[in-house]
Scaffold this motif. Structure first.
Motif, PDB file in Angstrom:
ATOM      1  N   THR A   1       0.847  -1.191   0.000  1.00 42.80           N
ATOM      2  CA  THR A   1       0.000   0.000   0.000  1.00 42.80           C
ATOM      3  C   THR A   1       0.889   1.249   0.000  1.00 42.80           C
TER       4      THR A   1
ATOM      5  N   ARG B   1      -6.390   7.501   4.851  1.00 38.22           N
ATOM      6  CA  ARG B   1      -7.217   6.433   4.307  1.00 38.22           C
ATOM      7  C   ARG B   1      -6.762   5.080   4.852  1.00 38.22           C
ATOM      8  N   GLU B   2      -5.453   4.896   4.924  1.00 35.34           N
ATOM      9  CA  GLU B   2      -4.919   3.633   5.431  1.00 35.34           C
ATOM     10  C   GLU B   2      -5.255   3.445   6.906  1.00 35.34           C
TER      11      GLU B   2
ATOM     12  N   GLU C   1      -7.867   4.627   8.442  1.00 30.92           N
ATOM     13  CA  GLU C   1      -9.281   4.266   8.495  1.00 30.92           C
ATOM     14  C   GLU C   1      -9.481   2.787   8.201  1.00 30.92           C
ATOM     15  N   GLN C   2      -8.745   2.289   7.205  1.00 35.17           N
ATOM     16  CA  GLN C   2      -8.857   0.881   6.858  1.00 35.17           C
ATOM     17  C   GLN C   2      -8.317  -0.010   7.974  1.00 35.17           C
TER      18      GLN C   2
ATOM     19  N   ARG D   1      -8.391   0.763  11.175  1.00 33.44           N
ATOM     20  CA  ARG D   1      -9.418   0.770  12.216  1.00 33.44           C
ATOM     21  C   ARG D   1     -10.557  -0.186  11.861  1.00 33.44           C
ATOM     22  N   CYS D   2     -10.997  -0.139  10.615  1.00 32.91           N
ATOM     23  CA  CYS D   2     -12.070  -1.032  10.170  1.00 32.91           C
ATOM     24  C   CYS D   2     -11.625  -2.490  10.273  1.00 32.91           C
ATOM     25  N   GLY D   3     -10.410  -2.780   9.835  1.00 40.37           N
ATOM     26  CA  GLY D   3      -9.901  -4.143   9.915  1.00 40.37           C
ATOM     27  C   GLY D   3      -9.785  -4.639  11.330  1.00 40.37           C
TER      28      GLY D   3
END
Length: 409
Positions: A13, A23-24, A26-27, A29-31
């Motif tokens: 990435t 953005r990374e 956020e991803q 945190r979601c993961g």
């Protein structure tokens, strides 16, 4: 899951700019939320499998797989119960909208509720899930406190009675020769003790220095707290033998931010504001009213414009009243989430170099790290009349922080 593929995906990435980094994050945190949800799901399946393997302990399986402790695995169990109690929160976790730590915060807030009280809380499941997904840690805790406080049959008095019975204190000698003390107190008597310690620290060490105190600010504060406890216990033990009485600073003095309606009527409502410090739950309103009658607590009735205090240059250090005023406006460091209780009052226009006044309009709560960055790190602050804070860092990078918000009484 192929760990090698996962590692390559993460490393490939491209973090080309700030937007890509955000953005990374956020991803990530979601993961993290998705993984926390999957862990809860696996524990649930292990519970089902115990019917065919009764000797299996699900928490032990989780701990061994994660190479963690049974206590850490027990947290997964607590998350599972919380998600079952409030399905909307469980859905938010399963969708990656929240992480496990938000579920932990809910579980802590709801601890000790009866089944009927928990059912009332569950009716606010949509609000809890939305708050967990969209609010800051502090705002989420405040939402939980309002929801849980409104759901309690007795405003938490039964819980407080159990906590009082669970109060403990023990001491022992360590291998290093130090005498150790450890205690666990109910929130009311603990808050009163904390108030006495803070006032004693201020009375004894506000002006005088301690030669052998550590240099590190956190260790220094811990050292002064130990000396303050010694001062309180020494004066309490000798006041009856003809020596000087305990200093007035040893009287508990606690600041609670509370709205006028709750204070006057003695019961919570939908928009109640009851804040005796970050992360504290279960302080009954009647306890606060009793404190107010005894002078133990200073009830700060929240208003739009806070409190205006002016001392000019009569003193260099902010006094107790000014710190209370800042406490109304700021619950944390002005630049991060460090609790207000661990901040120092900073002169935006420096007292020594720029002849700044010790006025409330020139004071700002800063944690030790940001205080250092302002004084030694080259950061420059500008505080507008409405308390909009502008930060100029070395190199010219500028950021702006909106004024603090205080809920009206």
């Amino acid at each position: 899951m192929d760990v090698g593929v996962l590692r390559r995906t993460i490393r490939e990435t491209a973090l080309v700019d700030v937007v890509a980094c955000r953005r990374e994050l956020e991803q990530i945190r979601c993961g993290r939320g998705l993984l926390d949800a999957r862990e809860v799901e696996v524990l649930g399946r292990l519970d089902e499998l115990t019917a065919d393997a009764p000797t299996m302990m699900p928490e032990d399986e989780v701990a061994k797989a994660a190479k963690s402790s049974l206590a850490a695995a027990g947290k997964v169990r607590t998350r599972r119960k919380a998600c079952a109690a409030v399905p909307e929160l469980g859905d938010a976790l399963a969708n990656g909208d929240v992480t496990g730590d938000r579920v932990d915060a809910f579980a802590k807030a709801a601890s000790g509720l009866t089944s009927q009280e928990l059912a009332r809380v569950a009716r606010q499941g949509s609000l809890i899930a939305a708050s967990a997904a969209n609010l800051s840690d502090r705002e989420f805790r405040q939402t939980l406190e309002r929801v849980v406080g409104s759901a309690r049959n007795d405003d938490g008095r039964d819980l407080l009675a159990r906590q009082r019975r669970a109060t403990r204190l023990r001491w022992w000698h360590g291998r290093d020769g130090m005498w150790n003390l450890s205690g666990s107190f109910d929130p009311v008597r603990g808050t009163e003790l904390e108030g006495r310690l803070r006032n004693t620290i201020e009375a004894l060490f506000h002006r005088d220095t301690v030669d052998d105190a550590p240099v590190d600010p956190i260790e220094r504060q811990d050292h002064l707290a130990a000396l303050a406890l010694l001062a309180i216990t020494t004066t309490a033990g000798t006041s009856g033998s003809g020596s000087s009485a305990a200093p007035s600073s040893a009287v508990a003095d606690v600041t609670v931010i509370i709205d006028a309606k709750t204070l006057i009527e003695g019961r919570r409502h939908q928009d109640s504001v009851v804040d005796a410090g970050l992360g504290r739950f279960g302080l009954p309103v009647e306890t606060i009213r009793r404190w107010a009658c005894l002078g133990t607590v200073t009830p700060v009735v929240v208003a739009h414009d806070g409190v205006r205090l002016y001392l000019g240059r009569e003193t260099r250090l902010a006094n107790r009243a000014q710190r209370r005023a800042l406490r109304v406006l700021y619950r944390t460091c002005a630049l991060c989430d460090t609790p207000f209780e661990h901040t120092q009052a900073h002169h935006v226009s420096w007292y020594g170099r720029h002849h700044g006044a010790t006025d409330i309009d020139n004071l700002l709560p800063l944690c030790g790290r940001h205080h250092h960055l302002v004084h030694e790190g080259g950061w420059h602050l500008h505080l507008a009349p409405d308390r909009t804070l502008t930060v100029v860092r070395p190199g010219g990078h500028t950021s702006s922080h909106a004024p603090p918000t205080a809920k009206a009484a």
